[in-house]
Design a protein around this motif. Structure first.
Motif, short mmCIF file in Angstrom:
data_model
loop_
_atom_site.label_atom_id
_atom_site.label_comp_id
_atom_site.label_asym_id
_atom_site.label_seq_id
_atom_site.Cartn_x
_atom_site.Cartn_y
_atom_site.Cartn_z
N ASP A 66 0.75 -1.21 0.04
CA ASP A 66 0.05 0.18 -0.04
C ASP A 66 0.71 1.25 0.06
N GLN A 67 2.27 1.27 -0.15
CA GLN A 67 3.06 2.26 -0.18
C GLN A 67 3.62 2.37 -1.68
N ALA A 68 3.22 1.63 -2.43
CA ALA A 68 3.59 1.86 -3.99
C ALA A 68 2.95 2.92 -4.36
N ILE A 69 3.52 3.66 -5.50
CA ILE A 69 3.31 4.79 -5.84
C ILE A 69 2.46 4.74 -7.00
N VAL A 70 1.20 5.29 -6.63
CA VAL A 70 0.39 4.62 -8.14
C VAL A 70 -0.37 6.15 -8.65
N GLY A 71 -0.62 6.14 -9.88
CA GLY A 71 -1.49 7.11 -10.59
C GLY A 71 -2.54 6.58 -11.54
N LEU A 72 -3.54 7.39 -11.40
CA LEU A 72 -4.62 6.93 -12.70
C LEU A 72 -5.02 8.20 -13.68
N GLY A 73 -5.37 7.49 -14.70
CA GLY A 73 -6.00 8.70 -15.79
C GLY A 73 -7.62 8.65 -15.70
N GLY A 74 -7.92 9.71 -16.02
CA GLY A 74 -9.42 9.87 -16.06
C GLY A 74 -9.94 10.88 -17.13
N GLN A 75 -11.32 11.02 -17.10
CA GLN A 75 -11.84 11.75 -18.52
C GLN A 75 -13.39 12.32 -17.69
N VAL A 76 -13.55 13.67 -17.97
CA VAL A 76 -14.66 14.12 -17.50
C VAL A 76 -15.17 15.25 -18.35
N PHE A 77 -16.48 15.56 -18.45
CA PHE A 77 -17.12 16.72 -19.09
C PHE A 77 -18.13 17.11 -18.08
N MET A 78 -18.40 18.57 -17.65
CA MET A 78 -19.26 18.95 -16.63
C MET A 78 -20.03 19.82 -17.01
N ALA A 79 -21.19 20.04 -16.41
CA ALA A 79 -21.90 21.14 -16.53
C ALA A 79 -22.72 21.14 -15.15
N LYS A 80 -23.22 22.47 -14.89
CA LYS A 80 -24.00 22.42 -13.39
C LYS A 80 -25.12 21.50 -13.32
N ASN A 81 -25.87 21.29 -14.57
CA ASN A 81 -26.83 20.43 -14.73
C ASN A 81 -26.39 18.95 -15.49
N SER A 82 -26.66 17.72 -14.85
CA SER A 82 -26.09 16.68 -15.63
C SER A 82 -26.67 16.58 -16.82
N THR B 205 -19.69 5.19 -20.75
CA THR B 205 -19.26 5.91 -19.41
C THR B 205 -19.75 4.78 -18.23
N GLU B 206 -20.51 3.89 -18.68
CA GLU B 206 -20.72 2.70 -17.38
C GLU B 206 -19.34 1.90 -17.30
N GLN B 207 -18.74 1.80 -18.50
CA GLN B 207 -17.66 0.77 -18.68
C GLN B 207 -16.24 1.24 -18.41
N THR B 208 -16.09 2.65 -18.35
CA THR B 208 -14.93 3.19 -18.18
C THR B 208 -14.79 4.52 -17.06
N PRO B 209 -13.84 5.09 -16.96
CA PRO B 209 -13.99 6.27 -16.10
C PRO B 209 -14.69 7.29 -16.54
N LEU B 210 -14.73 7.46 -18.05
CA LEU B 210 -15.37 8.68 -18.57
C LEU B 210 -16.86 9.14 -17.56
N THR B 211 -16.80 10.39 -17.12
CA THR B 211 -17.83 10.69 -16.53
C THR B 211 -18.37 12.08 -16.83
N VAL B 212 -19.59 12.08 -17.55
CA VAL B 212 -20.20 13.29 -18.24
C VAL B 212 -21.37 13.53 -17.28
N GLY B 213 -21.44 14.54 -16.68
CA GLY B 213 -22.48 15.06 -15.73
C GLY B 213 -22.29 16.30 -14.70
N SER B 214 -22.67 16.10 -13.74
CA SER B 214 -22.67 17.39 -12.62
C SER B 214 -21.25 17.25 -12.00
N PRO B 215 -20.55 18.50 -11.46
CA PRO B 215 -19.43 17.95 -10.59
C PRO B 215 -19.75 17.25 -9.49
N GLN B 216 -20.66 17.10 -8.91
CA GLN B 216 -21.06 16.19 -7.57
C GLN B 216 -21.00 14.69 -8.22
#
Length: 380
Positions: free
Chosen positions: A230-246, A273-284
């Motif tokens: 758990d001390q190993a150094i890990v980074g992840l990629g991600g992908q988002v697009f946001m608006a105040k309203n989902s 978006t279901e199968q990958t980290p792409l998240t399209v929606g609100s900031p929350q």
């Protein structure tokens, strides 16, 4: 924990206007995006390396990153990725040490094999030797940074005899290296062997695959004696697009998704978006999705988001950065800090690595070799 963005520098037509940016416009926009990332409080800006259309990402990322270093004060500059397979390790050692000096240490680099098959023959390499190239070239790169005078012989380049790579690493501490891989266990093994970071750019993969790759790296990191898993150094990629309203976010991003050069004309945006980290929606929604990542991979050190692809205009990208910096990252910082064990390290920085090495030192090699032959006059 570090939060930031990465770019692949794609030159893509905006499907809502039909406008395609010029290379000049795309390059200048990338600089504006990096400066905005610092302005909104992000920790990292990273750029990919490409050698072909439709990308205006730099063939040598140190050119762009040096320019950005001069225009910023705090943000860490990185790559996503630098091609360890087709670049000469001697040139990498020199270029990135030089960038390290120009940026006063606020840089690191991510090494990878790349995702464009033809790049191998373009640089006289064989893609079937990709893993071998990655292993040998990185071993030489490390040696060039760690030793002042190097004699070396391998399979893929001419031998070196009494060679000194200049400039020497700033303060005698080499840049921190992340090994970026999506699908290759040997690269996770390599990162673990050296005690380096492992970056899984999982923007096209289900979390189950990411979980397996990170778990392999963690086990092998511990096996090689660098610390607990758990001390190993890990980074992840991600992908988002946001608006105040989902729903607004989905409506605005759908034409860009549908026409994206990589994943357009394939699965629906909902399936993707279901199968990958792409998240399209609100900031929350972005907060909820990424706060849950550590349930799959454990506490990790770096999260980078792709936000400027698929033809999105600069104005929209800057708006995305405002939301990321104001609404998302401050909350994620608190979420990720909550319950994080004290023995889990932060992402390495130049300052932390210098402190661990015993403090600043002048690493300059004061040699008396002459310019024509490289030989020392005193040895004649």
């Amino acid at each position: 924990m570090q939060f930031g963005i990465f770019t692949v520098g794609d030159v893509t037509t905006d499907p809502t206007t039909g406008k395609t940016p010029t290379e000049h416009e795309r390059i200048k926009a990338t600089v504006a995006i990096a400066k905005k990332a610092e302005e909104v409080g992000l920790d990292v800006f990273a750029t990919g390396e490409h050698h072909n259309p439709p990308f205006a990402a730099p063939a040598n990322p140190t050119v762009l990153l040096s320019h950005i270093a001069a225009a910023t004060e705090r943000i860490t500059l990185s790559t996503s990725t630098t091609l360890i397979t087709t670049n000469d390790p001697v040139r990498l050692a020199e270029d990135y040490a030089y960038l390290q000096h120009l940026a006063d240490g606020r840089m690191d680099l991510m090494l990878g094999r790349g995702n464009t098959g033809p790049v191998y023959p373009w640089f006289g390499r064989d893609i079937r030797q990709g893993v071998e190239l990655a292993v040998e070239n990185y071993a030489l790169l490390r040696k060039l940074w760690d030793e002042d005078v190097v004699s070396w012989q391998g399979k893929f380049r001419t031998p070196l005899q009494g060679f000194t790579s200049t400039p020497r690493p700033l303060d005698g501490v080499a840049p921190f290296v992340w090994h970026g891989s999506i699908r290759t266990p040997e690269i996770a093994e390599q990162a673990a062997y050296y005690g380096d970071g492992f970056f899984h750019n999982n923007i096209f993969w289900p979390i189950s695959h990411t979980k397996q790759m990170v778990a392999l790296y963690r086990r092998r990191f511990e096996h090689y004696g660098h610390g607990t898993a758990d001390q190993a150094i890990v980074g992840l990629g991600g992908q988002v697009f946001m608006a105040k309203n989902s729903q607004d976010a989905k409506n605005q991003f759908r034409p860009y998704f549908n026409n994206a050069p990589v994943y357009g004309h394939g699965p629906s945006m909902e399936d993707f978006t279901e199968q990958t980290p792409l998240t399209v929606g609100s900031p929350q929604e972005v907060i909820d999705r990424y706060a849950a990542m550590r349930e799959h991979v454990g506490d990790y050190q770096r999260q980078l988001f792709l936000i400027d692809h698929a033809g999105l205009p600069l104005k929209t990208v800057l708006e995305q950065l405002d939301m990321l910096g104001e609404d998302v990252v401050p909350v994620l910082r608190k979420e990720m800090a909550a319950g994080r064990p004290t023995h889990v390290p932060d992402a390495p920085t130049h300052a932390s690595r210098v402190a661990a090495a015993g403090g600043h030192k002048d690493s300059t090699v004061y040699a008396d070799a002459e310019d024509v032959t490289g030989a020392s006059p005193t040895a004649q």
